[in-house]
Each structure stands twice: as C-alpha cells, then as structure tokens.
Design a protein around this motif. Sequence first.
Motif, PDB file in Angstrom:
ATOM      1  N   CYS A 134       0.864  -1.179   0.000  1.00  0.00           N
ATOM      2  CA  CYS A 134       0.000   0.000   0.000  1.00  0.00           C
ATOM      3  C   CYS A 134       0.905   1.235   0.000  1.00  0.00           C
ATOM      4  O   CYS A 134       1.647   1.459   0.965  1.00  0.00           O
ATOM      5  N   ASP A 227      -4.285  -8.155   0.046  1.00  0.00           N
ATOM      6  CA  ASP A 227      -5.116  -7.625  -1.032  1.00  0.00           C
ATOM      7  C   ASP A 227      -6.463  -7.077  -0.582  1.00  0.00           C
ATOM      8  O   ASP A 227      -6.862  -5.978  -0.982  1.00  0.00           O
ATOM      9  N   SER A 231      -7.571  -3.116  -1.085  1.00  0.00           N
ATOM     10  CA  SER A 231      -8.749  -2.725  -1.868  1.00  0.00           C
ATOM     11  C   SER A 231      -9.725  -1.917  -1.025  1.00  0.00           C
ATOM     12  O   SER A 231     -10.271  -0.899  -1.464  1.00  0.00           O
ATOM     13  N   LYS A 234      -8.334   1.684  -0.184  1.00  0.00           N
ATOM     14  CA  LYS A 234      -8.374   2.530  -1.384  1.00  0.00           C
ATOM     15  C   LYS A 234      -9.823   2.883  -1.748  1.00  0.00           C
ATOM     16  O   LYS A 234     -10.120   4.029  -2.123  1.00  0.00           O
ATOM     17  N   LYS A 235     -10.716   1.914  -1.626  1.00  0.00           N
ATOM     18  CA  LYS A 235     -12.130   2.133  -1.946  1.00  0.00           C
ATOM     19  C   LYS A 235     -12.741   3.209  -1.050  1.00  0.00           C
ATOM     20  O   LYS A 235     -13.645   3.942  -1.462  1.00  0.00           O
ATOM     21  N   ASP A 241      -1.810   3.760  -3.874  1.00  0.00           N
ATOM     22  CA  ASP A 241      -1.728   2.841  -5.002  1.00  0.00           C
ATOM     23  C   ASP A 241      -1.419   1.461  -4.447  1.00  0.00           C
ATOM     24  O   ASP A 241      -0.685   1.329  -3.456  1.00  0.00           O
ATOM     25  N   LEU A 242      -1.965   0.426  -5.086  1.00  0.00           N
ATOM     26  CA  LEU A 242      -1.670  -0.948  -4.702  1.00  0.00           C
ATOM     27  C   LEU A 242      -0.629  -1.496  -5.661  1.00  0.00           C
ATOM     28  O   LEU A 242      -0.800  -1.438  -6.882  1.00  0.00           O
ATOM     29  N   PRO A 301     -12.868  -4.148  -7.005  1.00  0.00           N
ATOM     30  CA  PRO A 301     -12.221  -2.853  -7.277  1.00  0.00           C
ATOM     31  C   PRO A 301     -10.735  -2.873  -6.923  1.00  0.00           C
ATOM     32  O   PRO A 301     -10.351  -3.354  -5.857  1.00  0.00           O
ATOM     33  N   PHE A 302      -9.933  -2.402  -7.864  1.00  0.00           N
ATOM     34  CA  PHE A 302      -8.498  -2.163  -7.665  1.00  0.00           C
ATOM     35  C   PHE A 302      -7.655  -3.439  -7.593  1.00  0.00           C
ATOM     36  O   PHE A 302      -6.439  -3.356  -7.387  1.00  0.00           O
TER      37      PHE A 302
END
Length: 342
Positions: A134, A227, A231, A234-235, A241-242, A301-302
Amino acid sequence: MNFRNFARGAIVVAAASLLAMTAHAQTKLTVYTALESDQIEAYKKQFEADVKGIDLVVVRDSTGVITAKLLAEKNNPHADVVWGVSASSLALMKNEGMLEGYMPVGGDKVTATYRDAANPPSWVGMDVYSAVICFNTVEAGKKNLKAPTSWKDLTDPAYRGQIAMPNPASSGTGFLMVAAWLQQMGEDAGWKFMDALHANIAAYTHSGSKTCRQAGAGEYAIGLSFDFRGSDVKKKGAPIDLIWPSEGLGWDVEASGMIKGTKNADAAKKFLDWSVTPAAMKLYSANFAIVALPGSAQPLPFLPADLETKLAKIDFSWMAKNRERILAEWTKRYDSKSEPKK
C-alpha cells in the motif's frame, strides 16, 4: 374447569414445552477464527439463516494469536471448528494430530491446490489472500519517494523509517511474506534481504490490516499488507496505489477444519458443509479476488483480474514444519521494532 378449557390449556402447555425443547436443541458450536472483524458478521448471519439449529460462538483474533491459542489447548481443546485460519497454520495443526479429517459435501469441487491433499482432507479452503504494497502517493510526493516495483526496491535507504510491516509471529500476513521470501530467495538470501528491509522499517504491527490503514492515513508512506485490506482502504478514498511486487506474492489460503475429539461433530460437519457451498463462496468473493470454488470469483475494485498468476510458488508443508524455527529467528533479529502488544 370444563373439557374445552382443559384442552386449550393442555395445548398451551404443549406448545410451550415444544418451544423449550427447540431452544434446548440449539447446538452451540465454538468456532476459532482469524477472519477480519468486518467480514464475520455477514458470514455468520448467512450461515445461521441457511442452517438451523446451530448457534455460532465465534472467538476471533489474529492468525498468530489464534494458532498459538489452539496449540496451547491441544490436550484440552475448547474449539469445535477452526474457520478462516491460514492453511499453513492448519497444516501445523494437522502435523500435531489436532484435526479430524472430513470431506465436506461439495468439498471435492474445491480447487485441489486450495485443500489438503489427504483423503479425507484435514482442511478445506475458502479463499486466497496475498501480499500487497500500500503506497501513499501524497506522502511519497512530499518526501520525493518513487513507487517501488519489487520487494528488493524496499531496501533502498530512501525509504528509511517509511515502511510498516506486520509481525509474522502475530499476523498471518506477516508470516506469509517472510515464508515466501525465504522460499523464493533461499534462506541465506532471504534473511539478508530482511536485514536490509529492517533498516527501513518504522514499526512491525500485530495486524496485517493496520499497516495499510496506517499508509492510507499518511502515518507512513508504505504499508505491507494484503489484497482485501488494500482494496478496502483505497475504496474508502485513501490516496494509495496498490503495488504487486515483480518477484511474486506471498499468499495463503483461509481454510477451515474440525477439531479432533469435538463433542459437536455433527454440527461441525454441517458448518464445514456450508463453508464450501456456492452461497458461502459468493460471500467470500465480495472480499477476495480468488476463491476456492472454481467459477465463484468476481471482479473486485483495484484488484487485478490476473492476480492468481502473480502468486509465488508456496509449500504449506514447509511453512508448517519450519514455522517455529522461522519465527524464533525473526524475533531474535527484528522484534526490537515491534509495537507493544495490547
């Protein structure tokens, strides 16, 4: 009292007795889990809607703590079922003779890689969780830090004091990272890499989720996490950024198994049967890009659609066999930067 009133009274008594018997028939099933707290309620609610007569008593903690608790209770187990705990931990429990082999109804349809190879299996998988970086783009911009693309990049002195990582003794995410580095790089090179990484670590947390949340909040530029949490953070709008390191990702399977000697074996089997149903897999797929039942995954997502291709080659048996030795060595070398335990 006339006969009609007597009969009516008898019916009321019988109904009350039936309700009491039904309540009494409700089996309490003690479940130890390392699932994320914000996932458990939805899973539990769905199970109790689908399977009547079983009341789940859920005991939750991080993977390392739950694993240690189970091992400490080996000769006097308190749990009936282990649910959503790393397959590497369940492999260790299998080696200790703590699990009862059982193939859930429909468990044979689970991808073979994501269940114990024995027949019947000691554990069957639910979903896969994998490592992720992350990376807070705002904090990185302030400090003129470039985004890493590999694990090796994290040893650059430019990142000194800017990385948070989970402690592998308490966090399953931390352990899957360490175990993957040692298997991918070889032990000598793996420890050398971690020596260099340690110089840049600000803190080792006792949670695989906390590190990404810290990065999302700007406490550190980089959080080594997994993960689902990447996600999720970030959501929710964090400026991260991942990043999926080029060498490949450490990973593990969230899996379930039955404790040997449980007095609630029938209820435990019903629970394990449910854990591999399409309905259960649909719940898991809301959180994880890779689930154990083929055809059940959905885009998230992502998270990359090809995430499964980024997983490193992992040997769960090796992880189980060497867990104690690895954690002792890691603790000796790096525990000085661990956050205090609550």
